[in-house]
Design an enzyme around this catalytic site. Structure first.
Site, PDB file in Angstrom:
ATOM      1  N   CYS A 268       0.812  -1.220   0.000  1.00  0.00           N
ATOM      2  CA  CYS A 268       0.000   0.000   0.000  1.00  0.00           C
ATOM      3  C   CYS A 268       0.848   1.274   0.000  1.00  0.00           C
ATOM      4  CB  CYS A 268      -0.972  -0.004   1.175  1.00  0.00           C
ATOM      5  SG  CYS A 268      -0.213   0.085   2.818  1.00  0.00           S
ATOM      6  N   HIS A 316      -2.445   1.346   6.912  1.00  0.00           N
ATOM      7  CA  HIS A 316      -2.863   1.239   5.515  1.00  0.00           C
ATOM      8  C   HIS A 316      -3.040   2.639   4.927  1.00  0.00           C
ATOM      9  CE1 HIS A 316      -4.336  -0.914   2.012  1.00  0.00           C
ATOM     10  NE2 HIS A 316      -5.336  -0.048   1.921  1.00  0.00           N
ATOM     11  N   HIS A 328      -5.951   1.811  -4.255  1.00  0.00           N
ATOM     12  CA  HIS A 328      -5.018   1.279  -3.262  1.00  0.00           C
ATOM     13  C   HIS A 328      -4.590  -0.137  -3.612  1.00  0.00           C
ATOM     14  CE1 HIS A 328      -8.014  -1.061  -0.465  1.00  0.00           C
ATOM     15  NE2 HIS A 328      -8.442  -1.076  -1.705  1.00  0.00           N
TER      16      HIS A 328
END
Length: 354
Positions: A268, A316, A328
């Site tokens: 990520c 994240h 993402h």
């Protein structure tokens, strides 16, 4: 965890499903949990309970991934610092050798003069002119000798300081390598568990788990949109933000891989790092550091290109692309995709070019 293309769903859920502590299918909506430390109580789990466990395991794995990334980055910086110190130490050793030779030459010269002090030699000169000439030479020689001794002492002191600093950096480097190894071990253990359990899951269970996950993501996104937040978000992407978005969206379909920064796979924060590098902006490597060091902006002032930080530990990150959506790299077993910006728990928003 956000919307996905239908053709990729089955493939993308394999690891998600297998990371749940599920030994295999059972009748109805209950499933047998594997024996062992993962589920010491044994018994049966509902599909909903399995889905929650899967999500918790992924959160733990993602936190471990960011810990790995942080240790990797620190280790890289520390290695460079050690290398620079080593270069300085080598240069100072060369300087010390040169001045040691000079000091030795001065000592030998005095020995050849019979060990007599310079002042005594001056007194024995035959004429005032010779006395004055040699006095000038003597002063210059004394100054030179003093300079050599002073420089040699300073060089020795700096060598000691650099050696101590290098020793400290090496200890820090060793500790960071240990942290990185521990994080890597945890991630690999989780993935091995996933591989072992994958063969025990039937096709219908994968489909049902996927539906549950998608329903949960849609419910979170709907709740986020119902709050009216999207009506307040009207910012436009900056020039750099458009470049970052273009890079990130061009990676759609590529696999997630923990610790990866491209070009074929990403995690990520590796995706957001490279996207903003493509826009000419250097940002921190991990999502936690991006949250810590980049400018915070209210969600209502969010604009495309901004980074949305998710989860309570900021483990994240995604990039807002507009219209309530983000791009993402979700997690192991999935591909880079577009999803609802509110389909995960938002911690906050940061702006790389703020």
């Amino acid at each position: 965890m956000g919307g996905m293309g239908g053709t990729g769903k089955r493939r993308l859920l394999v690891v998600a499903c297998t990371l749940g502590l599920l030994a295999g299918p059972a009748a109805g909506s209950a499933y047998a949990a594997p024996a062992g430390p993962a589920d010491p109580g044994g018994g049966r789990q509902s599909l909903e309970e399995v889905a929650k466990r899967i999500d918790h395991l992924h959160e733990a794995a993602e936190s471990a991934t960011e810990a790995y990334n942080a240790a990797q980055e620190r280790a890289g910086k520390q290695q460079k610092a050690v290398d620079k110190l080593t270069e300085k130490i080598d240069a100072l050793r060369e300087t010390r050798g040169k001045y040691t030779k000079t000091a030795g030459a001065l000592a030998r010269a005095q020995y050849r003069a019979g060990g007599m002090p310079d002042e005594a030699h001056l007194i024995l000169r035959d004429s005032p002119e010779a006395f004055m000439r040699d006095a000038t030479i003597m002063r210059k020689g004394q100054q030179a000798a003093k300079g050599v001794i002073t420089t040699l002492a300073k060089t020795e002191s700096r060598l000691d300081d650099y050696a101590a600093e290098a020793s400290k950096k090496l200890r820090e480097l060793k500790e960071n390598k240990k942290r990185k190894a521990a994080a890597k071990k945890k991630i690999e253990k989780d993935l091995k568990t996933a591989e072992d359990l994958e063969s025990q899951l039937a096709e219908k269970e994968l489909d049902r788990l996927l539906k549950l996950e998608d329903e949960a993501a849609r419910a979170r996104q709907s709740k986020w949109l119902e709050s009216g937040v999207l009506d307040e978000i009207s910012g436009r992407a900056s020039k750099a933000g458009k470049k970052a978005i273009a890079f990130a969206t061009n990676q759609i379909g590529k696999d997630y891989e923990w610790g990866a920064e491209g070009p074929r796979t990403f995690d990520c924060s590796g995706l957001t790092l490279r996207a903003w590098q493509a826009a000419g902006k250097e940002i921190p490597r991990t999502s936690q550091e991006q949250w810590k060091h980049l400018k915070h902006v209210p969600i209502r002032k969010m604009r495309p290109g901004d980074l949305i930080i998710y989860k309570s530990d900021a483990s994240h990150v995604a990039m807002y692309v507009g219209d309530g959506e983000m791009v993402h790299a979700p997690r192991t077993g999935r591909q880079i995709t577009i999803a609802g910006a509110g389909s995960l728990l938002i911690k906050g928003v940061v702006r790389p070019d703020g």
